[in-house]
Enzyme design. Structure first.
Site, short mmCIF file in Angstrom:
data_model
loop_
_atom_site.label_atom_id
_atom_site.label_comp_id
_atom_site.label_asym_id
_atom_site.label_seq_id
_atom_site.Cartn_x
_atom_site.Cartn_y
_atom_site.Cartn_z
N ASP A 141 6.49 -6.86 -0.87
CA ASP A 141 5.04 -6.76 -0.82
C ASP A 141 4.56 -6.91 -2.26
O ASP A 141 4.98 -6.14 -3.14
CB ASP A 141 4.64 -5.40 -0.25
CG ASP A 141 3.14 -5.21 -0.12
OD1 ASP A 141 2.38 -5.85 -0.88
OD2 ASP A 141 2.71 -4.39 0.72
N CYS A 144 3.38 -3.73 -3.94
CA CYS A 144 4.28 -2.57 -3.91
C CYS A 144 4.85 -2.32 -5.30
O CYS A 144 5.39 -3.22 -5.94
CB CYS A 144 5.38 -2.84 -2.88
SG CYS A 144 6.97 -2.09 -3.22
N CYS A 147 8.55 -2.95 -5.69
CA CYS A 147 8.79 -4.40 -5.56
C CYS A 147 8.53 -5.07 -6.91
O CYS A 147 9.28 -5.97 -7.33
CB CYS A 147 7.88 -5.01 -4.50
SG CYS A 147 8.13 -4.39 -2.83
N ARG A 171 2.75 -4.80 3.72
CA ARG A 171 2.77 -3.63 4.59
C ARG A 171 1.42 -3.34 5.25
O ARG A 171 1.37 -2.72 6.31
CB ARG A 171 3.23 -2.41 3.80
CG ARG A 171 4.67 -2.51 3.30
CD ARG A 171 4.98 -1.42 2.29
NE ARG A 171 4.11 -1.50 1.12
CZ ARG A 171 4.08 -0.62 0.14
NH1 ARG A 171 4.87 0.44 0.20
NH2 ARG A 171 3.27 -0.77 -0.88
#
Length: 261
Positions: A141, A144, A147, A171
């Site tokens: 994502d 994120c 991430c 998400r």
């Protein structure tokens, strides 16, 4: 299966089962067979392992990376952490780590097949310039935090010969800002450059085109992704969360060594 919360250890499954011989089991092997059958029936899974716990009559059972404690007749099960108060140890935490490693060593060829079917043409691939020793697929994502941390350390992964193949998993769902960013990155003239920019918090030009983002999301749901980043290892197993390069290479090397035995 009815879940009843206990004060200390959490969940008790109080559904009677039809194993008339369980109560009279006169060997540990019989008890393990009863528990195995119960896990298959109620949890629809094969236990990773079953072994005696420190509490007489209670067995520690690994199901994937989860730990349960089954009573020897298979009727009652506790889900929660078991503590050794004398030595100040969380026995379940240790068992959970062991169970995760057992699960990771169990190949999931159906996941490998699904990724191969999708193909790298529908992924954004960051490969090392030298030898590729391992390849992982990462559901990511753009917004994120972990991430972005993983992406920021791309050079470290490449140093160990790890190729990373990105699949989008916003998400917040279809139509969200994260989803639109994933589409814009895919539709950019230079996808890797756009991914670098987006992961660094920069603004990517809004674009739309024919893209595989929904297809990637559907695959992530099929694999059981419930957070990002989610790493799919070479044997098809899902490893949730960010893993630093030095730890990941040890895991990948270990799994590769196991596959050759």
């Amino acid at each position: 299966m009815k879940l009843l919360k206990t004060i200390m250890l959490a969940v008790v499954l109080g559904v009677p089962v039809g194993f008339s011989t369980a109560a009279n089991a006169d060997s540990k092997q019989d008890e393990i067979k009863v528990i195995t059958a119960q896990v298959l029936k109620e949890l629809k899974s094969t236990p990773g392992y079953i072994k005696e716990s420190p509490i007489p009559g209670l067995y520690e059972v690994a199901v994937g990376s989860q730990i349960f404690y089954f009573y020897k007749d298979g009727r009652y099960v506790i889900s929660g952490d078991l503590f050794d108060m004398k030595n100040g140890l969380n026995l379940t935490q240790t068992a959970r780590s062991e169970a995760q490693m057992v699960a990771l060593r169990t190949p999931k060829p159906e996941n490998v097949e699904a990724l191969n079917k999708m193909g790298e043409a529908k992924m954004i691939v960051f490969a090392p310039k030298g030898e590729v020793k391992h390849t992982i697929s990462v559901f990511t994502d753009i917004d994120c935090g972990y991430c972005r941390k993983l992406h920021k350390e791309m050079a470290s992964y490449h140093k160990f010969g790890i190729k990373i193949r990105y699949l989008a998993y916003p998400r917040a769902g279809v139509g969200s800002a994260s989803y639109n960013k994933a589409v814009s990155v895919w539709c950019a003239d230079d996808r890797k450059k756009a991914m670098n920019l987006a992961k660094g918090g920069g603004s990517v030009e809004n674009k739309t085109c024919d893209n595989p983002v929904k297809e990637q999301m559907a695959l992530g749901e099929k694999f059981g992704v419930n957070g990002t980043p989610a790493l799919v290892l070479e044997n098809g197993q899902l490893y949730p969360g960010y893993v630093p390069a030095d730890k990941l290479i040890k895991l990948l090397d270990s799994l590769k060594s196991d596959s050759k035995k």
